[in-house]
Design a protein around this motif. Sequence first.
Motif, mmCIF file in Angstrom:
data_model
loop_
_atom_site.group_PDB
_atom_site.id
_atom_site.type_symbol
_atom_site.label_atom_id
_atom_site.label_comp_id
_atom_site.label_asym_id
_atom_site.label_seq_id
_atom_site.Cartn_x
_atom_site.Cartn_y
_atom_site.Cartn_z
ATOM 1 N N ARG A 131 0.813 -1.215 0.000
ATOM 2 C CA ARG A 131 0.000 0.000 0.000
ATOM 3 C C ARG A 131 0.848 1.267 0.000
ATOM 4 N N ALA A 132 2.148 1.106 0.212
ATOM 5 C CA ALA A 132 3.012 2.279 0.361
ATOM 6 C C ALA A 132 2.991 3.172 -0.869
ATOM 7 N N ALA A 133 3.074 2.564 -2.043
ATOM 8 C CA ALA A 133 3.097 3.362 -3.279
ATOM 9 C C ALA A 133 1.789 4.124 -3.459
ATOM 10 N N GLY A 134 0.664 3.471 -3.149
ATOM 11 C CA GLY A 134 -0.626 4.143 -3.279
ATOM 12 C C GLY A 134 -0.772 5.300 -2.303
ATOM 13 N N LEU A 135 -0.303 5.089 -1.072
ATOM 14 C CA LEU A 135 -0.375 6.161 -0.081
ATOM 15 C C LEU A 135 0.505 7.339 -0.486
ATOM 16 N N ALA A 136 1.688 7.040 -1.015
ATOM 17 C CA ALA A 136 2.578 8.106 -1.464
ATOM 18 C C ALA A 136 1.951 8.887 -2.614
ATOM 19 N N SER A 137 1.281 8.185 -3.520
ATOM 20 C CA SER A 137 0.622 8.865 -4.644
ATOM 21 C C SER A 137 -0.505 9.767 -4.161
ATOM 22 N N LEU A 138 -1.271 9.272 -3.195
ATOM 23 C CA LEU A 138 -2.364 10.069 -2.636
ATOM 24 C C LEU A 138 -1.812 11.324 -1.955
ATOM 25 N N ALA A 139 -0.751 11.152 -1.169
ATOM 26 C CA ALA A 139 -0.150 12.298 -0.486
ATOM 27 C C ALA A 139 0.376 13.311 -1.492
ATOM 28 N N ALA A 140 0.941 12.830 -2.596
ATOM 29 C CA ALA A 140 1.467 13.728 -3.615
ATOM 30 C C ALA A 140 0.352 14.545 -4.271
ATOM 31 N N LEU A 141 -0.834 13.952 -4.404
ATOM 32 C CA LEU A 141 -1.952 14.681 -4.990
ATOM 33 C C LEU A 141 -2.321 15.899 -4.152
ATOM 34 N N VAL A 142 -2.280 15.730 -2.834
ATOM 35 C CA VAL A 142 -2.679 16.807 -1.933
ATOM 36 C C VAL A 142 -1.528 17.787 -1.697
ATOM 37 N N ALA A 143 -0.293 17.308 -1.885
ATOM 38 C CA ALA A 143 0.893 18.105 -1.553
ATOM 39 C C ALA A 143 1.228 19.134 -2.624
ATOM 40 N N ASP A 144 0.243 19.856 -3.066
ATOM 41 C CA ASP A 144 0.419 20.959 -4.001
ATOM 42 C C ASP A 144 -0.534 22.050 -3.562
ATOM 43 N N GLU A 145 -0.051 23.265 -3.433
ATOM 44 C CA GLU A 145 -0.862 24.336 -2.848
ATOM 45 C C GLU A 145 -2.103 24.640 -3.678
ATOM 46 N N THR A 146 -1.982 24.605 -4.996
ATOM 47 C CA THR A 146 -3.135 24.881 -5.841
ATOM 48 C C THR A 146 -4.191 23.801 -5.684
ATOM 49 N N ARG A 147 -3.772 22.530 -5.715
ATOM 50 C CA ARG A 147 -4.739 21.450 -5.553
ATOM 51 C C ARG A 147 -5.345 21.467 -4.152
#
Length: 237
Positions: free
Chosen positions: A7-23
């Motif tokens: 699940r680590a890769a999926g969690l990292a991808s999810l965190a990356a989606l949110v880790a942008d100020e505009t998004r």
Amino acid sequence: MTTKDPRAAGLASLAALVADETRAACLLALLDGRAWTAGELARHAGVAASTLSEHLGKLVAGGLLAEARQGRHRYVRLADARVAGLVEDLAAHMPPAAARRPVRTLRESSAGAAMARGRTCYDHLAGRLGIAVTDALTLRGLLRQDTGFALTDAGVEWFAAAGIPLDVPSRRPLARACLDWTERRPHLAGAAGAALCRHALDAGWCVRVGSARAVKVTPSGERELSALLGIPSSALR
């Protein structure tokens, strides 16, 4: 040798989606539960429409947003209540200093005060208003918080007596704790929280303030909430 959690890769991808100020700005704006056009979100986030479109594509592909097209307009909204809970929970875990951005105008100061006083968190009540309602339900034995949030039998009867229909059975939990990002305490979410918020707005107990998520309690709402839950008017203003 250790085996990496799949699940680590999926969690990292999810965190990356949110880790942008505009998004992140888009996700926070969409906590009002409405569908926004891409143009409205672009203006809110302060970016070009083409830039915003790219961000929205990533959020839709990642399952955080749902989209619909009507004529020339592209509308997006949070995919579901679980996404709203995730965004609100993340906001509540921000360090206090990060949550307090500099206030540049009197209008921003007033808007911030209104949001802290009472607002919608996707489809339920939050801020001091949400906490006051949650505390009153708990004090009267209608809601339990000792082993997670759960409506008691008396609580289910209270909703029926108040004329607030509960969506039972539902895919959502009847009651769920949602950590309030301004009060740093849990307020009532889930199907019961959504039903109470919907009724408060439909019955005129609360009205929206401007175009933001902020809501305020009306004089009739003060009377009803005082009669039904014993909440003093001073706690609702």
